[in-house]
Design a protein around this motif. Structure first.
Motif, mmCIF file in Angstrom:
data_model
loop_
_atom_site.group_PDB
_atom_site.id
_atom_site.type_symbol
_atom_site.label_atom_id
_atom_site.label_comp_id
_atom_site.label_asym_id
_atom_site.label_seq_id
_atom_site.Cartn_x
_atom_site.Cartn_y
_atom_site.Cartn_z
ATOM 1 N N SER A 54 -20.499 -33.300 -72.826
ATOM 2 C CA SER A 54 -20.243 -31.861 -72.683
ATOM 3 C C SER A 54 -19.206 -31.390 -73.704
ATOM 4 C CB SER A 54 -19.776 -31.545 -71.262
ATOM 5 O OG SER A 54 -18.543 -32.193 -70.974
ATOM 6 N N ALA A 55 -18.291 -32.280 -74.083
ATOM 7 C CA ALA A 55 -17.295 -31.924 -75.097
ATOM 8 C C ALA A 55 -17.967 -31.746 -76.463
ATOM 9 C CB ALA A 55 -16.209 -32.994 -75.172
ATOM 10 N N LYS A 57 -21.093 -30.804 -76.872
ATOM 11 C CA LYS A 57 -21.816 -29.532 -76.776
ATOM 12 C C LYS A 57 -20.876 -28.356 -77.029
ATOM 13 C CE LYS A 57 -25.584 -30.754 -73.594
ATOM 14 N NZ LYS A 57 -26.211 -30.444 -72.292
ATOM 15 N N LYS A 58 -19.685 -28.446 -76.474
ATOM 16 C CA LYS A 58 -18.719 -27.368 -76.654
ATOM 17 C C LYS A 58 -18.291 -27.272 -78.114
ATOM 18 C CE LYS A 58 -14.296 -25.609 -74.915
ATOM 19 N NZ LYS A 58 -13.174 -25.869 -73.963
ATOM 20 N N GLU A 59 -18.066 -28.434 -78.750
ATOM 21 C CA GLU A 59 -17.635 -28.451 -80.151
ATOM 22 C C GLU A 59 -18.654 -27.765 -81.061
ATOM 23 O OE1 GLU A 59 -16.643 -31.642 -83.761
ATOM 24 O OE2 GLU A 59 -16.784 -32.349 -81.680
ATOM 25 N N ASN A 61 -21.089 -25.656 -79.999
ATOM 26 C CA ASN A 61 -21.600 -24.417 -79.391
ATOM 27 C C ASN A 61 -23.056 -24.562 -78.960
ATOM 28 O OD1 ASN A 61 -21.357 -21.766 -78.459
ATOM 29 N ND2 ASN A 61 -22.055 -20.894 -80.419
ATOM 30 N N GLN A 63 -25.637 -24.865 -75.758
ATOM 31 C CA GLN A 63 -25.731 -24.518 -74.341
ATOM 32 C C GLN A 63 -26.531 -25.578 -73.582
ATOM 33 O OE1 GLN A 63 -23.850 -21.829 -73.516
ATOM 34 N NE2 GLN A 63 -23.435 -21.813 -75.736
ATOM 35 N N ASP A 64 -26.314 -25.617 -72.273
ATOM 36 C CA ASP A 64 -26.998 -26.620 -71.446
ATOM 37 C C ASP A 64 -28.514 -26.454 -71.464
ATOM 38 O OD1 ASP A 64 -24.637 -27.858 -70.745
ATOM 39 O OD2 ASP A 64 -24.385 -26.711 -68.884
#
Length: 243
Positions: A54-55, A57-59, A61, A63-64
């Motif tokens: 998830s980190a 994915k955040k880095e 940008n 989305q799930d």
């Protein structure tokens, strides 16, 4: 070329990494015994590693609900990247909500510009080079499919890197990159056309066996550099003992 062939033909054996390269040597006129020994895969060490995906994915940008594709290698035309972007542009007509990670250095501005031209900018993430091997391994693991359209390789190393992390590849038929891919078993093989590459990606996404195909890829490409080194040493010893 004649000089190289003459030197090679004086040897006790030639090692090459793929049947594709073996056939090229035979076409050159090499008569020495040829042994196909693939490259190893250092990402075997990270096969069972854990990481906060998830980190990542955040880095980047992501989305799930995004499908995630990945390409890793030089960002240059010899890797057939315009072909890949055109295939993804066709795919977007059916599946608009995907992201593709382009991991590597090269002519990034050229492909950013082309992605913008065909309205694909929002789907493309150019990460630059990633030298942290664990981070690279986790990006493979994060991805749903690894896309590798290059037709001029002697070996598909990054396909094996993706495979060991459980991510199957889409490759082009009759190339070194696809010779160890069993279609719909441990990966996917496309014809050398933009339309078929796009359709092969779409079929792979909708294949209910996709998770199992990823597991099969992980088993198929599980050779470490230590495993490959042992093969080389045994062959060297065989040659030495004959002398």
């Amino acid at each position: 070329l004649h000089h190289v062939k003459r030197i090679i033909n004086k040897t006790d054996g030639v090692f090459t990494v793929s049947n594709y390269m073996k056939n090229m040597l035979l076409q050159m006129g090499v008569t020495a015994p040829i042994y196909v020994i693939p490259n190893g895969n250092d990402l075997v060490d990270y096969k069972d590693s854990s990481c906060d995906l998830s980190a990542l994915k955040k880095e980047f940008n992501i989305q799930d609900n995004n499908l995630i594709f990945m390409y890793s290698g030089r960002i240059v035309e010899t890797k057939n990247l315009t072909f890949l972007l055109d295939a993804l542009n066709l795919l977007k007509q059916t599946i608009p909500n995907f992201k593709i990670l382009f991991v590597g250095d090269g002519n990034i501005d050229k492909y950013k510009s082309y992605a913008k031209k065909i309205n694909l900018s929002d789907n493309c993430i150019f990460t630059g080079a990633i030298t942290d091997r664990k981070k690279l391994a986790m990006l493979y693991k994060l991805s749903d499919l690894y896309l590798y359209p290059s037709t001029g390789e002697s070996f598909g190393l990054t396909i094996r890197e993706a495979g060991i992390m459980g991510t199957p590849s889409v490759t082009v038929e009759n190339c070194a990159t696809s010779e160890d891919i069993l279609h719909n078993k441990n990966g996917f093989v496309s014809k050398n056309s933009i339309e078929d590459f796009s359709q092969t990606i779409l079929n792979a996404i909708h294949n209910p066996q996709l998770p199992q195909i990823g597991i099969n890829a992980s088993k198929a490409f599980n050779q470490s550099w230590e495993d490959i080194t042992t093969i080389h040493i045994n062959k060297y010893e065989e040659f030495i003992n004959k002398k």
